[in-house]
Design a protein around this motif. Structure first.
Motif, PDB file in Angstrom:
ATOM      1  N   ARG A 170      33.021  13.188 -44.969  1.00 55.35           N
ATOM      2  CA  ARG A 170      32.180  11.995 -44.859  1.00 55.35           C
ATOM      3  C   ARG A 170      30.889  12.174 -45.658  1.00 55.35           C
ATOM      4  N   ALA A 171      30.297  13.365 -45.550  1.00 58.39           N
ATOM      5  CA  ALA A 171      29.040  13.629 -46.248  1.00 58.39           C
ATOM      6  C   ALA A 171      29.227  13.592 -47.763  1.00 58.39           C
ATOM      7  N   LEU A 172      30.271  14.243 -48.244  1.00 54.89           N
ATOM      8  CA  LEU A 172      30.524  14.293 -49.689  1.00 54.89           C
ATOM      9  C   LEU A 172      30.877  12.915 -50.228  1.00 54.89           C
ATOM     10  N   TYR A 173      31.651  12.166 -49.472  1.00 58.08           N
ATOM     11  CA  TYR A 173      32.035  10.806 -49.865  1.00 58.08           C
ATOM     12  C   TYR A 173      30.797   9.929 -49.997  1.00 58.08           C
ATOM     13  N   ALA A 174      29.899  10.004 -49.013  1.00 56.48           N
ATOM     14  CA  ALA A 174      28.669   9.210 -49.057  1.00 56.48           C
ATOM     15  C   ALA A 174      27.822   9.565 -50.268  1.00 56.48           C
TER      16      ALA A 174
END
Length: 333
Positions: A170-174
């Motif tokens: 989720r963090a990398l996608y954001a």
């Protein structure tokens, strides 16, 4: 310094997505084409079962609600930003074996490629696409015309419903969505987070080298606190090089991603500096008795009386210590 990251509560997720999708929909009086309406319906939240069961149910409804086409998997490309890290080989092989034995039960969602005629971009269903391609089959797909923002929202809604993206995915996608020019309002809708939680997700990804994250993988059992601690550890001199060295080891690459995280976490731990202890010196009296030992550094003087070599000397010393100290003070006047 300890870095701490937080994930949103379910209610915050639902409210963030609801407000954003309302803004994107625009005035209700605006009449779009049937294709536009279909695209909008693909990203509008419905009151339906949540979790993996709910996601599969919605995909089955997609099968019923519109005609699907079969496509050559080689004609389908990834979008500019993907939401998942590559999963462990063993997990994927199990999934692919199920596809080979039972066929594709759930369709994927694609859009016509925005710049290449005759090709498509996938919105969600990358694992299914990969498994069907490995089986040498055609893939069942729903084709919808989506803008870049709508594609991200459809992708995010599907994964939020399944709730199986790890924290670091989720963090990398954001972070990658923002780096590719997407507005934070769109990213908030895709991940169903508010402004503060989105900032924390982006901070989590940007504080860690992207190649280290991808080398570790999704690490589904590793939460925000451990990733935060790893970010702190990698801030030490030489720690990132140690992490990359660990991840380049073939034996480590073969491990599940959570174990790869553990190896990097351990390698990046700060080394404890051993202090060289000052050796105690022996104090010998004029009569030859080794009555005491002492150790002195910048802060303390440690005096150890040998009660066996000089019985009762310690007691005597303590009794005259006030006089000794008073005499010392006089020398400073």
């Amino acid at each position: 310094m300890r870095v701490s990251f937080f994930q949103p509560r379910k209610r915050e997720q639902k409210m963030a997505r609801k407000h954003l999708l309302s803004d994107l929909a625009g005035p209700k009086s605006h009449a779009g084409s049937a294709e536009d309406v279909s695209a909008q319906e693909s990203i509008t939240p419905q009151y339906a079962p949540r979790g993996a069961i709910g996601a599969v149910s919605r995909s089955i409804e997609l099968l019923k609600s519109q005609s699907l086409i079969e496509l050559d998997p080689d004609r389908i490309d990834a979008p500019a930003v993907t939401d998942r890290l590559d999963e462990d080989g063993e997990q994927f092989e199990e999934f692919a074996r199920n596809i080979r034995e039972n066929g594709q039960q759930v369709p994927i969602l694609v859009r016509p490629h925005p710049t290449i005629e005759g090709r498509y971009q996938i919105a969600y269903g990358r694992r299914r696409l990969r498994a069907v391609k490995a089986a040498g089959l055609q893939i069942k797909a729903a084709v919808r015309t989506l803008t870049d923002d709508e594609l991200v929202l459809a992708q995010g809604q599907e994964n939020s419903a399944r709730q199986d993206l790890s924290f670091i995915e989720r963090a990398l996608y954001a972070a990658e969505l923002e780096a590719n020019g997407f507005q934070r309002s769109v990213i908030m809708g895709a991940l169903a987070v508010d402004k503060s939680n989105l900032s924390r997700l982006i901070q989590a990804a940007t504080q860690l080298p992207a190649d280290v994250i991808r080398g570790i993988g999704a690490a589904p059992k590793t939460g925000r606190d451990r990733w935060g601690e790893l970010a702190t550890r990698l801030g030490s001199d030489g720690a990132v090089d140690k992490a990359r060295e660990v991840l380049s080891d073939g034996a480590v690459k073969a491990l599940p991603s959570d174990e790869r995280f553990a190896r990097v976490f351990e390698a990046a731990a700060p080394k404890k500096v051993k202090k060289n202890k000052v050796q105690a010196e022996v104090w010998q009296a004029e009569d030859g008795v080794k009555a005491a030992r002492f150790r002195q550094d910048k802060r303390t003087l440690t005096l150890m009386i040998d009660n066996k070599a000089a019985p009762e000397f310690g007691d005597y010393l303590m009794s005259v210590l006030p006089e000794i100290y008073a005499s010392f003070k006089k020398t400073k006047q």
